[in-house]
Design an enzyme around this catalytic site. Structure first.
Site, PDB file in Angstrom:
ATOM      1  N   LYS A 111      -4.126   5.689   6.079  1.00 16.52           N
ATOM      2  CA  LYS A 111      -4.050   4.799   7.332  1.00 16.52           C
ATOM      3  C   LYS A 111      -2.720   4.017   7.191  1.00 16.52           C
ATOM      4  O   LYS A 111      -1.875   3.928   8.246  1.00 16.52           O
ATOM      5  CB  LYS A 111      -5.362   4.088   7.572  1.00 16.52           C
ATOM      6  CG  LYS A 111      -4.920   3.024   8.622  1.00 16.52           C
ATOM      7  CD  LYS A 111      -6.476   2.447   9.018  1.00 16.52           C
ATOM      8  CE  LYS A 111      -6.829   0.957   7.962  1.00 16.52           C
ATOM      9  NZ  LYS A 111      -5.662  -0.269   8.365  1.00 16.52           N
ATOM     10  N   CYS A 133      -7.664   2.920   3.495  1.00  8.59           N
ATOM     11  CA  CYS A 133      -6.471   2.193   3.589  1.00  8.59           C
ATOM     12  C   CYS A 133      -5.143   2.839   3.437  1.00  8.59           C
ATOM     13  O   CYS A 133      -4.185   3.035   4.204  1.00  8.59           O
ATOM     14  CB  CYS A 133      -6.398   1.163   2.489  1.00  8.59           C
ATOM     15  SG  CYS A 133      -7.542  -0.252   2.965  1.00  8.59           S
ATOM     16  N   ASN A 164       1.111  -1.377  -0.078  1.00  8.80           N
ATOM     17  CA  ASN A 164       0.056  -0.013  -0.191  1.00  8.80           C
ATOM     18  C   ASN A 164       0.862   1.447  -0.134  1.00  8.80           C
ATOM     19  O   ASN A 164       0.452   2.212  -0.585  1.00  8.80           O
ATOM     20  CB  ASN A 164      -0.996   0.045   1.142  1.00  8.80           C
ATOM     21  CG  ASN A 164      -2.341  -0.811   0.730  1.00  8.80           C
ATOM     22  OD1 ASN A 164      -2.354  -1.366  -0.293  1.00  8.80           O
ATOM     23  ND2 ASN A 164      -3.171  -0.925   1.741  1.00  8.80           N
TER      24      ASN A 164
HETATM   25  C1  UDX Z   1      -6.671   0.095  -1.668  1.00 10.30           C
HETATM   26  C2  UDX Z   1      -5.492  -1.006  -2.213  1.00 10.30           C
HETATM   27  O1  UDX Z   1      -5.433  -0.705  -3.533  1.00 10.30           O
HETATM   28  C3  UDX Z   1      -5.991  -2.434  -1.939  1.00 10.30           C
HETATM   29  O2  UDX Z   1      -5.001  -3.270  -2.293  1.00 10.30           O
HETATM   30  C4  UDX Z   1      -5.986  -2.260  -0.272  1.00 10.30           C
HETATM   31  O3  UDX Z   1      -5.945  -3.625   0.392  1.00 10.30           O
HETATM   32  C5  UDX Z   1      -6.746  -1.325   0.242  1.00 10.30           C
HETATM   33  O4  UDX Z   1      -6.356   0.053  -0.230  1.00 10.30           O
HETATM   34  P1  UDX Z   1      -8.839   0.989  -2.077  1.00 10.30           P
HETATM   35  O5  UDX Z   1      -8.407   2.001  -1.116  1.00 10.30           O
HETATM   36  O6  UDX Z   1     -10.196   0.508  -2.168  1.00 10.30           O
HETATM   37  O7  UDX Z   1      -7.785  -0.233  -2.058  1.00 10.30           O
HETATM   38  O8  UDX Z   1      -8.815   1.953  -3.352  1.00 10.30           O
HETATM   39  P2  UDX Z   1      -7.870   2.179  -4.522  1.00 10.30           P
HETATM   40  O9  UDX Z   1      -8.632   1.799  -5.782  1.00 10.30           O
HETATM   41  O10 UDX Z   1      -6.594   1.423  -4.238  1.00 10.30           O
HETATM   42  O11 UDX Z   1      -7.597   3.653  -4.743  1.00 10.30           O
HETATM   43  C6  UDX Z   1      -7.333   4.516  -3.494  1.00 10.30           C
HETATM   44  C7  UDX Z   1      -7.050   6.041  -3.588  1.00 10.30           C
HETATM   45  O12 UDX Z   1      -5.866   6.472  -4.901  1.00 10.30           O
HETATM   46  C8  UDX Z   1      -8.360   6.585  -4.268  1.00 10.30           C
HETATM   47  O13 UDX Z   1      -8.633   7.686  -3.586  1.00 10.30           O
HETATM   48  C9  UDX Z   1      -8.122   6.954  -5.838  1.00 10.30           C
HETATM   49  O14 UDX Z   1      -8.874   7.998  -6.317  1.00 10.30           O
HETATM   50  C10 UDX Z   1      -6.605   6.976  -5.686  1.00 10.30           C
HETATM   51  N1  UDX Z   1      -5.797   6.887  -6.931  1.00 10.30           N
HETATM   52  C11 UDX Z   1      -5.568   5.604  -7.393  1.00 10.30           C
HETATM   53  C12 UDX Z   1      -5.190   7.800  -7.767  1.00 10.30           C
HETATM   54  O15 UDX Z   1      -5.267   8.980  -7.328  1.00 10.30           O
HETATM   55  N2  UDX Z   1      -4.326   7.640  -8.844  1.00 10.30           N
HETATM   56  C13 UDX Z   1      -4.198   6.053  -9.282  1.00 10.30           C
HETATM   57  O16 UDX Z   1      -3.555   6.264 -10.277  1.00 10.30           O
HETATM   58  C14 UDX Z   1      -5.105   5.165  -8.668  1.00 10.30           C
END
Ligand code: UDX
Length: 430
Positions: free
Chosen positions: A259, A256, A204
């Site tokens: 945190k 996630c 993460n």
């Molecule tokens: C994340 C991890 O991907 C997952 O493996 C873990 O167990 C939990 O945390 P999640 O929080 O559901 O999952 O969302 P994710 O799709 O990873 O996106 C997280 C944040 O990053 C979002 O706010 C998204 O908008 C942002 N993001 C993601 C970007 O700004 N740019 C990107 O290229 C990808």
């Protein structure tokens, strides 16, 4: 097929319940929240996750929901801990729910494997094992099995995982946990407990670093005339870098990344190591959430007081109602502090946001949010916003200014319609 107890019917717990039932296991799911358990018994699901309600319904005869922890613990050969580990004021992970679960273990001689799915600091498994030893619970063994589920695609992420990580100090225990995943086509990596715990944090933190990195590149692109979407494409074609998590925007949020990055930083600090890179990742992300304010001022003038700003999307990403650490919270709060009139709309997250920020006006539709707006900010790239009839949007807004916080809209097409369009790290048009 095995009997599983899942402790904690939250996000990770319910996805684990549904997917483990799909793999053929029998599940007793336990939660301390009686209302939640009642809702689940009636076929309701307290969170918004595509496919989850149907999958739980499909296997309802193999799933029992209960608040009775003694019954739940006695039922499972494997006890999956899926409780949350929220950040404390110091940025450490709060492990009180893990310890509560350990305290609730019945003092009988039935063999169990405790499987921790919750994200816990490296070393937690060793502490739990020491505690079990001290209590003389030699019949209880331990494994770490971190989850890598993204909200919105959690079921697919579980059933088609890039990898299943099982950390256990006893190879037989690791093999028994790995065997639970038979039926999904994913490589299994067995490790020691501490390494499994670290894999979760490091993964993460690395993904968050990738996002903050591309966001800084975006900011430099803005200053130099390059286009970050093209830059990211070119970078991503290098297989060593890969195309994922290189979308520049107004920062990462969710339950996630913020945190876990903070917990890893604290974990390093508590062990005497200053994790410099993560400090920068966090700071870049905080500043990124505020950059839209500067963009708005460039188009609307320094004085935002009385300006009507429409926020399209409030959830931290599309396909979820989760607003934890969402960029929308900082953005809306900053705009309110500037005296702007903030009108927000989200397809599903509005009730959550309304409870947190009642000073925002909440619209019943995107078009309503855009009525008479002086500017609109795309905060969350829900597909319904990308498919809006932007010619009608132009007519309804007071000023045709669009700030695309996710680089998700077609800037040149909007400019053709007469909008002033600005993305993050892309050339503004119109
Ligand atoms: C994340 C991890 O991907 C997952 O493996 C873990 O167990 C939990 O945390 P999640 O929080 O559901 O999952 O969302 P994710 O799709 O990873 O996106 C997280 C944040 O990053 C979002 O706010 C998204 O908008 C942002 N993001 C993601 C970007 O700004 N740019 C990107 O290229 C990808």
């Amino acid at each position: 097929m095995s009997r599983l107890t899942v402790v904690g019917a939250g996000y990770v717990g319910l996805v684990t319940v549904a997917c483990m039932a799909e793999l053929g296991h029998h599940i007793v799911a336990m939660d301390v929240d009686a209302d939640k358990v009642e809702l689940l018994r009636k076929g309701g699901v307290p969170i918004h996750e595509p496919g989850l309600t149907d999958l739980i319904a499909k296997h309802r005869e193999r799933i029992e929901f209960t608040t009775d922890h003694a019954h739940a613990y006695r039922s499972g050969e494997f006890i999956f801990l899926c409780v949350d580990t929220p950040p404390t004021a110091s940025g450490d992970a709060d492990l009180s729910r893990i310890w509560q679960a350990i305290d609730n273990l019945p003092p009988d001689e039935v063999e169990h494997v405790i499987v921790t799915k919750s994200t816990v600091p490296v070393g937690t498994g060793a502490l739990v094992k020491a505690e079990l030893d001290q209590r003389g619970y030699r019949h209880i063994t331990y494994a770490s099995n971190p989850e890598f589920l993204r909200e919105g695609t959690a079921i697919a992420d579980f059933m088609h995982a890039d990898r299943v990580v099982v950390g256990a100090d006893d190879p037989a225990v690791a093999a028994s946990v790995a065997a639970l995943y038979q039926g999904i086509d994913s490589p299994v990596l067995t490790t020691d407990v501490a390494s499994a715990e670290m894999i979760k944090y490091a993964s993460n933190a690395f993904l968050a670093t990738k996002i903050s990195f591309i966001n800084e590149i975006a900011n430099v692109c803005e200053a130099t005339g390059a286009d970050v979407t093209v830059v990211a494409k070119g970078m991503g074609m290098d297989r060593r870098i890969g195309p994922h998590f290189l979308q520049a925007g107004i920062g990462y949020g969710g339950s996630c990344f913020p945190k876990d990055v903070s917990a890893l930083k604290q974990l390093a600090g508590n062990s005497g190591y200053h994790f410099q890179l993560l400090n920068a990742v966090i700071e870049v992300n905080e500043l990124q959430k505020r950059r839209v304010i500067g963009k708005l001022k460039r188009h609307l003038g320094e004085e935002l007081r009385g300006k009507r700003i429409s926020l399209l999307g409030l959830a931290f990403k599309p396909n979820t109602d989760d607003i934890r650490q969402a960029s929308s919270i900082i953005l809306a709060s900053r705009l309110l502090a500037e005296g702007a009139h903030v009108v927000g709309f989200d397809p599903v997250a509005t009730p959550n946001m309304r409870a947190l920020l009642p000073a925002v006006t909440y619209a019943a539709s995107a078009m309503e949010a855009l009525e008479e707006a002086d500017a609109c900010v795309l905060v969350t790239e829900w597909s319904e916003f990308l498919e809006l009839d932007w010619a009608s949007v132009k007519k309804t807004m007071a000023q045709p200014i669009v700030i695309d916080g996710r680089n998700a809209l077609d800037g040149p097409a909007l400019a053709q319609l007469g909008f002033i369009y600005e993305g993050i790290g892309t050339r503004s048009v119109g």
